[in-house]
Enzyme design. Structure first.
Site, mmCIF file in Angstrom:
data_model
loop_
_atom_site.group_PDB
_atom_site.id
_atom_site.type_symbol
_atom_site.label_atom_id
_atom_site.label_comp_id
_atom_site.label_asym_id
_atom_site.label_seq_id
_atom_site.Cartn_x
_atom_site.Cartn_y
_atom_site.Cartn_z
ATOM 1 N N ASP A 46 -59.981 -82.031 11.210
ATOM 2 C CA ASP A 46 -58.541 -82.583 11.302
ATOM 3 C C ASP A 46 -57.447 -83.031 11.705
ATOM 4 O OD1 ASP A 46 -58.689 -80.927 10.101
ATOM 5 O OD2 ASP A 46 -58.643 -81.857 7.563
ATOM 6 N N ASN A 52 -58.350 -78.936 -5.153
ATOM 7 C CA ASN A 52 -58.932 -80.505 -5.871
ATOM 8 C C ASN A 52 -60.408 -81.527 -4.832
ATOM 9 O OD1 ASN A 52 -58.774 -81.405 -3.320
ATOM 10 N ND2 ASN A 52 -56.928 -82.620 -3.715
ATOM 11 N N HIS A 94 -61.179 -81.555 -2.303
ATOM 12 C CA HIS A 94 -61.201 -81.921 -0.757
ATOM 13 C C HIS A 94 -61.969 -81.287 0.081
ATOM 14 C CE1 HIS A 94 -57.088 -80.814 0.930
ATOM 15 N NE2 HIS A 94 -58.022 -79.859 0.924
ATOM 16 N N GLU A 119 -60.343 -86.810 0.492
ATOM 17 C CA GLU A 119 -59.951 -87.071 -1.019
ATOM 18 C C GLU A 119 -60.279 -87.106 -1.829
ATOM 19 O OE1 GLU A 119 -57.739 -84.547 -0.442
ATOM 20 O OE2 GLU A 119 -55.507 -84.548 0.333
#
Ligand code: F6R
Length: 244
Positions: free
Chosen positions: A64, A133, A135, A140
């Site tokens: 990314d 979380n 991800h 996400e």
């Protein structure tokens, strides 16, 4: 199948991951390596560098890249990959790709990145970290499990976790280009690393909760060759974990 390896600490985890990557590169020097940034893979890169392997033919794709940072920003993943991976491992910079974040059309850059991965024959070994979380890359919670490389909006949790790399929390970009979960799922081998107790809840949910978009990392359980390397703190909440 998901194979879970529990190690004592981050250093041992890095050595285990480096051993897997080194085997692949020894067998095929032009292996395509998928690179995660962040803190988690640092011991892997260090252990791999220590092996002194010739990585000059190894090809690599980052997972990314932030959108909205000025070119050359030290926290852009282009800069991070150059500093933390390409230079210490002796990769050829011409064979290392990061999504192009500084053009006018990030959606186009995302689809071009997806095509470059396909043109390289796909990623052979993809190194992954997991967000608190759940991800994976910047996919996400809520991202479809078959998403291609795309422009993602970072969650508040991710921006707050990554604030440590920036001068102030509001300097963390709000968007990024990320390989999609579908892109990641097509890699030959997934190597998910998780260290420290702050990853324990997400890791247990990824490995034992429902497989679906609310917990993006759960996608690895659909993969035929996924290896999780976790230290005892990160693995603490996995009920069926293999003892260390
Ligand atoms: C990094 C990435 C992220 C991180 C994750 C864990 O390229 O895509 O998914 O792997 O946020 O970050 P660390 O390792 O810093 O805890």
């Amino acid at each position: 199948m998901t194979h879970v390896v529990v190690v004592r600490d981050e250093r041992e985890g890095g050595e285990a991951a480096a051993a897997i990557i080194a085997d692949r590169i020894e067998a095929r020097p032009d292996t395509v390596l998928g690179i995660a940034t962040g803190s988690t893979p640092l011991t892997t890169w260090a252990a791999l560098a220590e092996r002194g392997l010739d990585l000059s033919r190894t090809r690599a794709f980052a997972l990314d890249e932030y959108l909205g940072l000025p070119p050359g920003h030290p926290q852009s993943f282009e800069a991070v990959v150059a500093r933390e991976v390409t230079a210490p491992l002796g990769l050829d910079p011409a064979l290392v790709q990061v999504p192009a974040a500084n053009g006018d059309d990030p959606d186009l850059a995302a689809s071009q990145y997806e095509r470059s991965i396909v043109a390289a024959g796909g990623i052979d070994v993809q190194v992954l970290g997991i967000g608190r979380n759940g991800h994976l890359a910047f996919n996400e919670p809520g991202t479809p499990l078959d998403a291609p490389t795309h422009v993602a909006v970072l969650s508040a949790a991710t921006r707050s976790d990554n604030a440590r790399f920036f001068g102030a929390p509001d300097e963390v970009p709000t968007r990024a280009i990320t390989q999609g979960l579908g892109t990641i799922a097509r890699a030959g081998t997934l190597l998910l690393l998780a260290f420290g107790s702050r990853k324990a809840t997400a890791l247990a949910a990824a490995l034992e909760g429902p497989i679906g978009a609310p917990l993006p990392a759960s996608v690895i359980r659909r993969h035929p060759d996924a290896i999780v390397i976790a230290d005892t703190d990160a693995a603490a909440l996995i009920a069926k974990r293999v003892p260390a």
